[in-house]
Design an enzyme around this catalytic site. Structure first.
Site, PDB file in Angstrom:
ATOM      1  N   ASN A 137       0.670  -1.332   0.112  1.00  0.00           N
ATOM      2  CA  ASN A 137      -0.005  -0.102   0.064  1.00  0.00           C
ATOM      3  C   ASN A 137       0.825   1.380   0.081  1.00  0.00           C
ATOM      4  O   ASN A 137       1.796   1.320   0.600  1.00  0.00           O
ATOM      5  CB  ASN A 137      -0.936   0.000   1.323  1.00  0.00           C
ATOM      6  N   GLU A 195      -2.786  -4.446  -3.418  1.00  0.00           N
ATOM      7  CA  GLU A 195      -3.282  -5.407  -4.475  1.00  0.00           C
ATOM      8  C   GLU A 195      -3.492  -4.710  -5.933  1.00  0.00           C
ATOM      9  O   GLU A 195      -3.001  -5.215  -6.856  1.00  0.00           O
ATOM     10  CB  GLU A 195      -4.619  -5.708  -4.282  1.00  0.00           C
TER      11      GLU A 195
END
Ligand SMILES: [Zn+2]
Length: 130
Positions: A43, A56
């Site tokens: 992140n 992701e």
């Protein structure tokens, strides 16, 4: 292939690079292409919170930008006691590029769980709706 150890290890390694200065919630993800290559992501937060990108999606964008198409598994690692599934935005992106792949959730206490994307994202909006 159901050996997800390398995928989880890659997600953990990427997590070390997380820029989580505001939430302190570090996330690592890894995506395995059918070519065998693994793409990690972490992140990346921003002082303008809304510009934050999840691990992701970083992994997906890295893989796609490197020319990969076709994936067979994704892993998400945090140090939370309860395993952390992908957020809604990431589910949409994962469905677009990976379809119904296994999503391996793991933490640092040896807890892992495998979910199917079709269960995490049961009624997707995708190209079939256009
Ligand atoms: Zn997300």
């Amino acid at each position: 292939m159901h050996d997800y150890e390398a995928l989880i290890a890659a997600a953990r390694k990427s997590r070390e690079n997380a820029h989580a200065a505001y939430s302190n919630f570090r996330v690592g993800a890894a995506l395995r292409a059918t070519s065998g290559r693994i793409f990690g992501g972490c992140n990346i937060e921003n002082a303008t919170y809304g510009l934050t990108v999840c691990a992701e999606r970083v992994a997906i964008f890295k893989a796609i930008s490197e020319g990969e198409r076709g994936f067979d598994a994704v892993a998400v690692v945090t140090d939370a006691d309860s395993l952390t599934p992908p957020c809604g935005a990431c589910r949409q992106l994962l469905w677009e590029f990976c379809g119904d792949v296994p999503v391996i959730l793991a933490n640092y206490k040896g807890k892992t769980e495998t979910e199917a994307m079709r269960d995490l994202f049961p009624k997707p909006f995708d190209a079939s709706n256009l």
